[in-house]
Write a protein that holds these residues in place. Structure first.
Motif, PDB file in Angstrom:
ATOM      1  N   THR A 108     -87.840  17.203  29.154  1.00 17.85           N
ATOM      2  CA  THR A 108     -87.378  15.819  29.317  1.00 17.85           C
ATOM      3  C   THR A 108     -86.179  15.593  28.399  1.00 17.85           C
ATOM      4  O   THR A 108     -86.291  15.750  27.180  1.00 17.85           O
TER       5      THR A 108
ATOM      6  N   PHE B  22     -84.484  13.210  26.945  1.00 20.51           N
ATOM      7  CA  PHE B  22     -84.449  12.307  25.788  1.00 20.51           C
ATOM      8  C   PHE B  22     -85.621  12.513  24.835  1.00 20.51           C
ATOM      9  O   PHE B  22     -85.893  11.675  23.986  1.00 20.51           O
ATOM     10  N   MET B  23     -86.307  13.658  24.954  1.00 15.97           N
ATOM     11  CA  MET B  23     -87.448  13.941  24.089  1.00 15.97           C
ATOM     12  C   MET B  23     -87.263  15.243  23.324  1.00 15.97           C
ATOM     13  O   MET B  23     -86.593  16.169  23.780  1.00 15.97           O
TER      14      MET B  23
ATOM     15  N   LEU C 235     -89.364   5.105  25.947  1.00 15.43           N
ATOM     16  CA  LEU C 235     -87.918   4.971  25.723  1.00 15.43           C
ATOM     17  C   LEU C 235     -87.514   3.501  25.659  1.00 15.43           C
ATOM     18  O   LEU C 235     -86.716   3.104  24.802  1.00 15.43           O
ATOM     19  N   LYS C 236     -88.068   2.677  26.539  1.00 14.95           N
ATOM     20  CA  LYS C 236     -87.771   1.242  26.518  1.00 14.95           C
ATOM     21  C   LYS C 236     -88.245   0.601  25.219  1.00 14.95           C
ATOM     22  O   LYS C 236     -87.568  -0.240  24.636  1.00 14.95           O
TER      23      LYS C 236
ATOM     24  N   ILE D  97     -80.823   7.632  22.667  1.00 16.17           N
ATOM     25  CA  ILE D  97     -82.021   7.747  21.837  1.00 16.17           C
ATOM     26  C   ILE D  97     -82.745   9.047  22.150  1.00 16.17           C
ATOM     27  O   ILE D  97     -82.891   9.436  23.310  1.00 16.17           O
ATOM     28  N   THR D  98     -83.189   9.739  21.107  1.00 19.90           N
ATOM     29  CA  THR D  98     -84.044  10.912  21.258  1.00 19.90           C
ATOM     30  C   THR D  98     -85.383  10.613  20.608  1.00 19.90           C
ATOM     31  O   THR D  98     -85.439  10.239  19.437  1.00 19.90           O
ATOM     32  N   LEU D  99     -86.457  10.763  21.366  1.00 21.78           N
ATOM     33  CA  LEU D  99     -87.800  10.497  20.859  1.00 21.78           C
ATOM     34  C   LEU D  99     -88.422  11.779  20.332  1.00 21.78           C
ATOM     35  O   LEU D  99     -88.543  12.762  21.064  1.00 21.78           O
TER      36      LEU D  99
ATOM     37  N   ALA E 212     -93.106   8.273  29.787  1.00 17.84           N
ATOM     38  CA  ALA E 212     -92.033   8.541  28.814  1.00 17.84           C
ATOM     39  C   ALA E 212     -90.963   7.458  28.865  1.00 17.84           C
ATOM     40  O   ALA E 212     -90.393   7.072  27.837  1.00 17.84           O
ATOM     41  N   ASN E 213     -90.691   6.942  30.065  1.00 18.92           N
ATOM     42  CA  ASN E 213     -89.701   5.862  30.189  1.00 18.92           C
ATOM     43  C   ASN E 213     -90.181   4.585  29.506  1.00 18.92           C
ATOM     44  O   ASN E 213     -89.374   3.822  28.967  1.00 18.92           O
TER      45      ASN E 213
ATOM     46  N   ASP F 111     -85.877   1.549  22.453  1.00 15.73           N
ATOM     47  CA  ASP F 111     -84.610   0.826  22.587  1.00 15.73           C
ATOM     48  C   ASP F 111     -84.746  -0.605  22.077  1.00 15.73           C
ATOM     49  O   ASP F 111     -83.848  -1.124  21.393  1.00 15.73           O
TER      50      ASP F 111
ATOM     51  N   ASP G 159     -92.003   9.500  16.828  1.00 14.33           N
ATOM     52  CA  ASP G 159     -91.950   8.282  17.636  1.00 14.33           C
ATOM     53  C   ASP G 159     -93.158   8.123  18.547  1.00 14.33           C
ATOM     54  O   ASP G 159     -93.668   7.013  18.712  1.00 14.33           O
TER      55      ASP G 159
END
Length: 240
Positions: free
Chosen positions: A26, A28-29, A116-117, A2-4, A112-113, A120, A51
């Motif tokens: 980061t 995934f960003m 991400l959760k 996933i990319t936010l 940020a995590n 997801d 997002d």
């Protein structure tokens, strides 16, 4: 993976550039934009997809708390501010997190995590096609189960909402914010048309001069949501 897609909205250039730099480093960003005011950010965020918005609270004209109430439900807010006293109000608008300036990169990654959760979980729900048919809310010291298909429209009143239902003389009132209920309702059937209104598009009878006539009630379509609602009209409009 996933990319936010993320935006930063802060009228302080140093703070804005710091968070933008954190986003860019980061993995995934992705930085979708950085803005000095909410007004500058409106077009990018409303047209999306975005997002996560890293949002300051104290800004001129349209402050962060006001702006948080109108961003799309699928866009989560992380407040970044020097004022601790706004934390409670931040969570009332369903903020994902609340960070105090100056923000270290470690604090940023921890937040940020969380984002991400959340993303997801949303992706898994979409893949499983978990279409919600009921919602249970607390109203007047009891739990009320509401069939989602019976909802005509939802009206927001500060920290409360009113849920208007088919064949029910009075709405159900519950302590909840608009963004929470908007994120729960299926996007294929419900649309936010105003900071204070979400409508069941299947129940719309007439559209007249930026107002929706639904169940005898005239509901305004505000400027912030006019483009999205206009696209809905164009998709179903029959050419004469």
């Amino acid at each position: 993976m996933i990319t936010l897609r993320c935006c930063v909205v802060d009228d302080e250039p140093i703070a804005r550039d710091l968070i933008a730099g954190y986003i860019e480093k980061t993995p995934f960003m992705e930085l979708a934009g950085k803005f000095g005011s909410a007004q500058e950010a409106v077009k990018t965020i409303m047209e999306g997809p975005v997002d996560v918005v890293y949002l300051d609270i104290h800004m001129p004209q349209l402050n962060g708390m006001e702006f948080a109430r109108i961003v799309p439900a699928n866009c989560r807010i992380v407040f970044i501010t020097a004022y601790e006293r706004y934390a409670l109000e931040g969570f009332k608008v369903d903020a994902l997190d609340y960070l105090m300036k100056p923000v270290s990169y470690g604090e940023f990654v921890e937040s940020a995590n969380k984002a991400l959760k959340w993303a997801d979980l949303c992706r898994r729900a979409d893949e499983n096609d978990n279409r919600r048919k009921y919602m249970i809310v607390k109203s007047e010291y009891k739990l009320v189960q509401i069939p989602v298909e019976n909802i005509i429209y939802v009206e927001g009143l500060k920290d409360y909402i009113k849920i208007y239902l088919d064949n029910e003389p009075s709405p159900v009132m519950t302590l909840m914010n608009m963004k929470t209920v908007e994120s729960y309702l299926p996007a294929a059937d419900f649309m936010r048309v105003h900071r204070s209104y979400i409508v069941n598009i299947k129940k719309i009878k007439v559209i007249e001069r930026n107002h929706i006539i639904i169940n005898g009630q005239s509901i305004p379509v505000s400027e912030s949501y006019r483009k999205t609602f206009g696209e809905y009209i164009e998709a179903y409009m029959l050419n004469m």
